[in-house]
Design a protein around this motif. Structure first.
Motif, PDB file in Angstrom:
ATOM      1  N   ASP A 127     -18.691 -39.203 -66.187  1.00  0.00           N
ATOM      2  CA  ASP A 127     -18.514 -40.599 -66.591  1.00  0.00           C
ATOM      3  C   ASP A 127     -19.869 -41.312 -66.544  1.00  0.00           C
ATOM      4  O   ASP A 127     -20.584 -41.213 -65.551  1.00  0.00           O
ATOM      5  CB  ASP A 127     -17.535 -41.258 -65.613  1.00  0.00           C
ATOM      6  N   PRO A 128     -20.226 -42.041 -67.608  1.00  0.00           N
ATOM      7  CA  PRO A 128     -21.537 -42.700 -67.649  1.00  0.00           C
ATOM      8  C   PRO A 128     -21.744 -43.725 -66.534  1.00  0.00           C
ATOM      9  O   PRO A 128     -22.872 -44.082 -66.217  1.00  0.00           O
ATOM     10  CB  PRO A 128     -21.596 -43.351 -69.026  1.00  0.00           C
ATOM     11  N   ARG A 129     -20.672 -44.191 -65.910  1.00  0.00           N
ATOM     12  CA  ARG A 129     -20.833 -45.122 -64.785  1.00  0.00           C
ATOM     13  C   ARG A 129     -21.585 -44.471 -63.628  1.00  0.00           C
ATOM     14  O   ARG A 129     -22.134 -45.153 -62.780  1.00  0.00           O
ATOM     15  CB  ARG A 129     -19.479 -45.621 -64.289  1.00  0.00           C
ATOM     16  N   TYR A 130     -21.599 -43.131 -63.609  1.00  0.00           N
ATOM     17  CA  TYR A 130     -22.242 -42.409 -62.517  1.00  0.00           C
ATOM     18  C   TYR A 130     -23.656 -41.949 -62.868  1.00  0.00           C
ATOM     19  O   TYR A 130     -24.253 -41.180 -62.132  1.00  0.00           O
ATOM     20  CB  TYR A 130     -21.388 -41.210 -62.102  1.00  0.00           C
ATOM     21  N   TYR A 131     -24.189 -42.431 -63.996  1.00  0.00           N
ATOM     22  CA  TYR A 131     -25.545 -42.047 -64.386  1.00  0.00           C
ATOM     23  C   TYR A 131     -26.516 -42.494 -63.298  1.00  0.00           C
ATOM     24  O   TYR A 131     -26.496 -43.629 -62.839  1.00  0.00           O
ATOM     25  CB  TYR A 131     -25.939 -42.663 -65.731  1.00  0.00           C
ATOM     26  N   GLY A 132     -27.357 -41.601 -62.888  1.00  0.00           N
ATOM     27  CA  GLY A 132     -28.323 -41.889 -61.831  1.00  0.00           C
ATOM     28  C   GLY A 132     -27.835 -41.429 -60.474  1.00  0.00           C
ATOM     29  O   GLY A 132     -28.627 -41.033 -59.634  1.00  0.00           O
ATOM     30  N   ALA A 133     -26.532 -41.460 -60.250  1.00  0.00           N
ATOM     31  CA  ALA A 133     -25.969 -40.996 -58.984  1.00  0.00           C
ATOM     32  C   ALA A 133     -25.469 -39.560 -59.104  1.00  0.00           C
ATOM     33  O   ALA A 133     -25.660 -38.751 -58.197  1.00  0.00           O
ATOM     34  CB  ALA A 133     -24.827 -41.906 -58.543  1.00  0.00           C
ATOM     35  N   ALA A 134     -24.836 -39.225 -60.225  1.00  0.00           N
ATOM     36  CA  ALA A 134     -24.274 -37.890 -60.411  1.00  0.00           C
ATOM     37  C   ALA A 134     -25.073 -37.049 -61.404  1.00  0.00           C
ATOM     38  O   ALA A 134     -24.991 -35.827 -61.383  1.00  0.00           O
ATOM     39  CB  ALA A 134     -22.829 -37.981 -60.888  1.00  0.00           C
ATOM     40  N   PHE A 135     -25.801 -37.701 -62.278  1.00  0.00           N
ATOM     41  CA  PHE A 135     -26.593 -36.960 -63.267  1.00  0.00           C
ATOM     42  C   PHE A 135     -27.658 -37.853 -63.877  1.00  0.00           C
ATOM     43  O   PHE A 135     -27.559 -39.077 -63.823  1.00  0.00           O
ATOM     44  CB  PHE A 135     -25.695 -36.375 -64.364  1.00  0.00           C
ATOM     45  N   ARG A 136     -28.674 -37.216 -64.425  1.00  0.00           N
ATOM     46  CA  ARG A 136     -29.720 -37.889 -65.206  1.00  0.00           C
ATOM     47  C   ARG A 136     -30.073 -36.973 -66.368  1.00  0.00           C
ATOM     48  O   ARG A 136     -29.814 -35.776 -66.319  1.00  0.00           O
ATOM     49  CB  ARG A 136     -30.970 -38.151 -64.374  1.00  0.00           C
ATOM     50  N   ILE A 137     -30.673 -37.548 -67.393  1.00  0.00           N
ATOM     51  CA  ILE A 137     -31.014 -36.766 -68.570  1.00  0.00           C
ATOM     52  C   ILE A 137     -32.471 -37.025 -68.947  1.00  0.00           C
ATOM     53  O   ILE A 137     -32.871 -38.167 -69.177  1.00  0.00           O
ATOM     54  CB  ILE A 137     -30.097 -37.116 -69.767  1.00  0.00           C
ATOM     55  N   MET A 138     -33.261 -35.940 -69.011  1.00  0.00           N
ATOM     56  CA  MET A 138     -34.627 -36.009 -69.516  1.00  0.00           C
ATOM     57  C   MET A 138     -34.551 -35.734 -71.013  1.00  0.00           C
ATOM     58  O   MET A 138     -33.926 -34.754 -71.440  1.00  0.00           O
ATOM     59  CB  MET A 138     -35.508 -34.979 -68.824  1.00  0.00           C
ATOM     60  N   CYS A 139     -35.174 -36.602 -71.797  1.00  0.00           N
ATOM     61  CA  CYS A 139     -35.105 -36.492 -73.251  1.00  0.00           C
ATOM     62  C   CYS A 139     -36.483 -36.197 -73.837  1.00  0.00           C
ATOM     63  O   CYS A 139     -37.500 -36.637 -73.305  1.00  0.00           O
ATOM     64  CB  CYS A 139     -34.584 -37.792 -73.851  1.00  0.00           C
ATOM     65  N   ALA A 140     -36.475 -35.466 -74.946  1.00  0.00           N
ATOM     66  CA  ALA A 140     -37.686 -35.199 -75.715  1.00  0.00           C
ATOM     67  C   ALA A 140     -37.524 -35.867 -77.077  1.00  0.00           C
ATOM     68  O   ALA A 140     -36.475 -35.742 -77.715  1.00  0.00           O
ATOM     69  CB  ALA A 140     -37.893 -33.702 -75.888  1.00  0.00           C
ATOM     70  N   PHE A 141     -38.578 -36.586 -77.489  1.00  0.00           N
ATOM     71  CA  PHE A 141     -38.544 -37.315 -78.746  1.00  0.00           C
ATOM     72  C   PHE A 141     -39.739 -36.945 -79.606  1.00  0.00           C
ATOM     73  O   PHE A 141     -40.839 -36.712 -79.108  1.00  0.00           O
ATOM     74  CB  PHE A 141     -38.604 -38.829 -78.484  1.00  0.00           C
ATOM     75  N   ASP A 142     -39.484 -36.897 -80.916  1.00  0.00           N
ATOM     76  CA  ASP A 142     -40.555 -36.823 -81.900  1.00  0.00           C
ATOM     77  C   ASP A 142     -40.524 -38.181 -82.583  1.00  0.00           C
ATOM     78  O   ASP A 142     -39.654 -38.429 -83.426  1.00  0.00           O
ATOM     79  CB  ASP A 142     -40.306 -35.693 -82.897  1.00  0.00           C
ATOM     80  N   GLY A 143     -41.395 -39.075 -82.153  1.00  0.00           N
ATOM     81  CA  GLY A 143     -41.288 -40.466 -82.587  1.00  0.00           C
ATOM     82  C   GLY A 143     -40.030 -41.054 -81.967  1.00  0.00           C
ATOM     83  O   GLY A 143     -39.845 -41.003 -80.762  1.00  0.00           O
ATOM     84  N   ALA A 144     -39.135 -41.568 -82.815  1.00  0.00           N
ATOM     85  CA  ALA A 144     -37.874 -42.125 -82.317  1.00  0.00           C
ATOM     86  C   ALA A 144     -36.731 -41.118 -82.370  1.00  0.00           C
ATOM     87  O   ALA A 144     -35.622 -41.409 -81.935  1.00  0.00           O
ATOM     88  CB  ALA A 144     -37.507 -43.358 -83.132  1.00  0.00           C
ATOM     89  N   LYS A 145     -37.005 -39.919 -82.901  1.00  0.00           N
ATOM     90  CA  LYS A 145     -35.956 -38.907 -83.084  1.00  0.00           C
ATOM     91  C   LYS A 145     -35.789 -38.072 -81.824  1.00  0.00           C
ATOM     92  O   LYS A 145     -36.735 -37.458 -81.330  1.00  0.00           O
ATOM     93  CB  LYS A 145     -36.315 -38.001 -84.258  1.00  0.00           C
ATOM     94  N   LEU A 146     -34.543 -38.035 -81.312  1.00  0.00           N
ATOM     95  CA  LEU A 146     -34.212 -37.182 -80.176  1.00  0.00           C
ATOM     96  C   LEU A 146     -34.228 -35.733 -80.638  1.00  0.00           C
ATOM     97  O   LEU A 146     -33.495 -35.363 -81.554  1.00  0.00           O
ATOM     98  CB  LEU A 146     -32.833 -37.543 -79.624  1.00  0.00           C
ATOM     99  N   ILE A 147     -35.074 -34.908 -80.035  1.00  0.00           N
ATOM    100  CA  ILE A 147     -35.157 -33.505 -80.458  1.00  0.00           C
ATOM    101  C   ILE A 147     -34.745 -32.540 -79.346  1.00  0.00           C
ATOM    102  O   ILE A 147     -34.669 -31.340 -79.568  1.00  0.00           O
ATOM    103  CB  ILE A 147     -36.570 -33.155 -80.982  1.00  0.00           C
ATOM    104  N   GLY A 148     -34.454 -33.062 -78.168  1.00  0.00           N
ATOM    105  CA  GLY A 148     -34.007 -32.202 -77.084  1.00  0.00           C
ATOM    106  C   GLY A 148     -33.664 -33.011 -75.852  1.00  0.00           C
ATOM    107  O   GLY A 148     -34.043 -34.176 -75.729  1.00  0.00           O
TER     108      GLY A 148
END
Length: 88
Positions: A32-53
């Protein structure tokens, strides 16, 4: 040039893209996104504004060690202790 950053929990557009990719791949849904930071986090890779990973880090409870005095081996004490711990 690629850039990397932790997902901002308010960035729902990116989170929606990640959830769609996870669903498309048949992976286990994110918590559940309410638990972001407490239960999980996501590292993102971007090419400019495009999410690539992305790489999801989930925090799971891990219980150990379990100790039972040798004189109580075979008494089911370990099993009962474990069963009572599950409700944590």
């Amino acid at each position: 040039m690629l850039t990397y950053r932790w997902l901002d929990p308010d960035d729902t557009d990116i989170l929606d893209q990640i959830r769609a990719t996870i669903k498309e791949l048949g992976w286990v849904p994110l918590p559940d996104p309410r638990y972001y930071g407490a239960a999980f986090r996501i590292m993102c890779a971007f090419d400019g504004a495009k999410l690539i990973g992305f790489h999801v880090v989930q925090f799971f409870t891990h219980a150990e060690p379990l100790y039972i005095h040798p004189a109580y081996h075979g008494t089911r004490a370990a099993m009962q202790l474990t069963e009572k711990t599950v409700d944590y």
